[in-house]
Enzyme design. Structure first.
Site, short mmCIF file in Angstrom:
data_model
loop_
_atom_site.label_atom_id
_atom_site.label_comp_id
_atom_site.label_asym_id
_atom_site.label_seq_id
_atom_site.Cartn_x
_atom_site.Cartn_y
_atom_site.Cartn_z
N HIS A 171 55.30 27.61 57.98
CA HIS A 171 55.39 27.62 56.50
C HIS A 171 56.55 28.46 55.97
O HIS A 171 56.88 28.33 54.79
CB HIS A 171 54.10 28.16 55.89
F1 V1D Z 1 40.97 33.43 53.43
C1 V1D Z 1 41.92 34.34 53.30
C2 V1D Z 1 41.61 35.68 53.38
C3 V1D Z 1 42.60 36.60 53.23
C4 V1D Z 1 43.88 36.18 53.01
C5 V1D Z 1 44.19 34.83 52.96
C6 V1D Z 1 43.20 33.90 53.11
C7 V1D Z 1 43.52 32.48 53.05
C8 V1D Z 1 42.79 31.40 53.46
N1 V1D Z 1 43.52 30.28 53.21
N2 V1D Z 1 44.67 31.99 52.59
C9 V1D Z 1 44.64 30.69 52.70
C10 V1D Z 1 45.77 29.80 52.31
N3 V1D Z 1 46.29 30.24 51.08
C11 V1D Z 1 45.92 29.70 49.91
C12 V1D Z 1 46.49 30.42 48.75
C13 V1D Z 1 45.70 30.49 47.53
N4 V1D Z 1 46.96 30.43 46.82
C14 V1D Z 1 47.08 29.92 45.57
C15 V1D Z 1 47.56 29.83 48.00
O1 V1D Z 1 45.16 28.76 49.84
C16 V1D Z 1 46.90 29.84 53.33
C17 V1D Z 1 46.59 29.12 54.59
C18 V1D Z 1 47.70 29.34 55.59
C19 V1D Z 1 47.56 28.48 56.82
C20 V1D Z 1 48.57 28.90 57.84
C21 V1D Z 1 48.69 27.99 59.05
O2 V1D Z 1 47.43 27.79 59.65
O3 V1D Z 1 49.15 26.71 58.72
C22 V1D Z 1 49.62 28.63 60.05
N5 V1D Z 1 50.42 27.98 60.81
O4 V1D Z 1 51.14 28.83 61.56
C23 V1D Z 1 50.77 30.04 61.29
C24 V1D Z 1 49.81 29.95 60.32
#
Ligand code: V1D
Ligand code: CA
Length: 583
Positions: A171
């Site tokens: 990402h």
């Molecule tokens: F659940 C959480 C607790 C603490 C911090 C972050 C998270 C979390 C879960 N899912 N963050 C997410 C995703 N972020 C959002 C944000 C809300 N905002 C508006 C955006 O939904 C991010 C998910 C990242 C996935 C990363 C990956 O799995 O694709 C990856 N690939 O390579 C490394 C990581």
């Protein structure tokens, strides 16, 4: 512990297609003849697994320690030709893609200084998803150093497969962090491969869309990106719909496979194999980068698919069987006992070894106790499958039609020789082994002209039917990005265009004239007008590199009259430029 395989092939295995009464895929039992086993290099940056994103953060680098313990516990190290604790990437290496200001920020920010750097933290999209933790910069340099080393070794032709489970942070953008990713090791590794490989295929099986890699190469025809992911519009990162296909020269060189919750082994493998086989046939990559995010497994803490470890591993196995130089990286994966089992199993698949379902004893036994120390725990069937046979067929047919636009492998532009090639011997950061490897890579380029086959000879596999004559200079470098991945150039003058935003290209092909993404029926691709015998075979040495770029692969502009094939699709002639090259 490891039983080296002998007899039958995977395709003769009843494994996925005759699942008996179990209802789930079973572990791979492929047998690979010893002489055909690939040379595998495994990169594990020592200490990478000791980093912490924070107590409540789902990303746990400790999964890398677990994976490594299982890989070693199974004795797979005895099956792997090269195991490396690799040097970290340098700042200059990171800046081959990323903005200097962003990398400078990463190098300076610490949990202690973050209150003074609040504004920059916002600018560079750090925060909840991408927290500032201790030794963050070292962490980035470690995982990136490993992917770069793997790419270099592949280009040198001294390995067939390079594995870096700590990489795969798909990402990260040029100028900002995103989705737990800070530095995009994949983009950097692909840039490294592009120094020697005319066409690189990127495949992403993380449940999230591989937006950072897609964005970096959205306008390139030398990198084809294919991401399989959950797509709802809401699910992070919100991009990756079926009709996002690339832009400019890169139009048609980007594929997205949007899936819904609960997809099972059988459906996933069917769509994966169809799409990848079609893509490889159409694009003819000379190397592959495979991102193996394990959050597409069933029971993942953030994911919602129903894949077993066996099916995830079968994707890896399927790609391996094309026998192309391959960089395999990790990615997401948040139920860490499953991530480590999955990547261990995939390591065994890549080395062609069979490992028992009983996990080896390690100091991390506590993680595996509740699943009776099995490599293949039941992970499937927990989420309702929202995909239908019809929805998946629509996707595969649409993608097959999109691929018709490629009309055979593309040409390669000869625009710029990266200055770091000319000066590589001077680079003090390089280890002795890297220098030797790079010298042998350059030599291999010379050998091309003497018709001595080299592992990294990118004419291998082009067979005799290439319609485009490609001439390579003595230094076997092609680069088609408008700027070379120099590790020496200053960054200040570089325009900070796309990639600075929040992960969306600034353009959208709303005027998409493909008509290729609906319930199209498949019709036979149009044959090239050009005789197949043209310009084939080995390139001749030339003092001036011919510039044969693929401007000519662009869609015809408004007002032009593209050829129509028998199916009525507008199909630009990808070989039209050959008319100008007649001697
Ligand atoms: F659940 C959480 C607790 C603490 C911090 C972050 C998270 C979390 C879960 N899912 N963050 C997410 C995703 N972020 C959002 C944000 C809300 N905002 C508006 C955006 O939904 C991010 C998910 C990242 C996935 C990363 C990956 O799995 O694709 C990856 N690939 O390579 C490394 C990581
Ligand atoms: Ca993906």
């Amino acid at each position: 512990m490891v039983r080296t395989s002998q007899a039958s092939t995977f395709s003769s295995s009843p494994y996925f297609f005759d699942r008996g009464s179990h209802g789930t895929a079973q572990p791979i039992t492929e047998r690979v003849a010893p002489h055909s086993r690939p040379i595998v290099s495994y990169y594990y940056p020592k200490g990478v697994g000791a980093h912490h994103y924070g107590e409540r953060h789902p990303m746990k680098p400790h999964r890398l320690t677990l994976t490594n313990a299982l890989v070693m516990g199974y004795g797979l190290d005895r099956q792997i030709q090269n195991i490396y604790d690799v040097r970290s990437a340098t700042q200059a290496e990171l800046e081959a893609y990323h903005d200097h200001e962003y990398i400078d920020f990463l190098s300076r920010v610490t949990p202690q200084t973050q209150s003074d750097m609040r504004q920059m933290i916002d600018t560079f999209n750090c925060g909840e998803d991408c927290p500032i933790f201790a030794d963050l910069y070292d962490f980035c340099r470690m995982y990136t150093g490993a992917s770069l080393a793997g790419a270099r070794k592949l280009s040198a032709g001294t390995t067939d497969i390079a594995i870096n489970w700590s990489g795969g942070l798909h990402h990260a953008k040029r100028g900002e962090a995103s989705g737990f990713c800070y530095v995009n090791d994949i983009v950097l590794a692909i840039l490294e491969l592009l120094r020697y490989h005319p066409r690189v295929l990127y495949i992403d099986i993380d449940i999230h869309h591989g937006d950072g890699v897609e964005l970096a190469f959205y306008q390139s025809n030398r990198v084809m990106t294919v991401s399989f992911h959950k797509y709802t519009g809401e699910f992070f990162p919100g991009t990756g719909k079926l009709d996002d296909n690339g832009h400019g020269l890169g139009k048609h060189f980007c594929l997205n496979v949007p899936l819904q919750d609960g997809i099972d082994d059988e459906m996933y493998l069917s769509v994966f194999k169809t799409v990848i086989e079609d893509t490889i046939t159409a694009f003819r990559p000379t190397s592959i980068v495979l991102q193996c995010g394990a959050d597409s497994l069933g029971c993942d803490r953030l994911g919602a698919f129903n894949l077993s470890i066996a099916a995830h591993g079968e994707c890896v196995n399927f790609v391996r069987k094309f026998n192309l130089p391959m960089l395999v990286v990790g990615g997401g994966g948040y139920t860490i006992k499953n991530v480590s089992r999955c990547w261990t199993y995939e390591t065994s698949v890549l080395v062609g070894a069979v490992i028992p379902n009983e996990l080896p004893a390690t100091v991390y036994d506590a993680f595996f106790k509740d699943s009776q120390f099995k490599l293949h725990p039941p992970l499937t069937g927990k989420v309702d499958n929202q995909n239908s046979a019809a929805s998946l067929q629509r996707i595969t047919v649409s993608i097959r039609n999109k691929l018709r636009y490629l009309q055979g492998a593309p040409s390669v532009a000869m625009q710029e020789i990266p200055p770091d090639i000319q000066g590589f011997l001077e680079d003090e950061e390089r280890t002795i082994e890297e220098r030797e490897e790079e010298i042998s890579t350059a030599m291999a380029g010379d050998q091309r002209f003497e018709d001595i086959p080299a592992r990294n000879d990118y004419y291998d596999g082009w067979k005799d039917n290439d319609p485009v004559e490609i001439m390579v200079p003595t230094t076997p470098v092609v680069f088609a990005r408008g700027r070379a991945p120099s590790t020496r150039r200053g960054r200040a003058g570089r325009p900070r265009g796309r990639g600075r935003g929040r992960g969306r290209p600034l353009y959208r092909d709303d005027d998409d004239d493909d008509d290729d993404d609906d319930n199209d029926s498949i019709s036979a691709p149009r044959k090239s007008r050009k005789p197949k015998s043209r310009g084939r075979g080995r390139a001749k040495p030339v003092s001036v590199a011919a510039s044969v770029d693929r401007e000519s692969l662009k869609d015809p502009g408004p007002g032009s009259s593209p050829e129509k094939d028998s199916s009525g699709f507008n199909t630009p002639d990808p070989y039209a430029f050959l008319d100008d090259l007649e001697d």
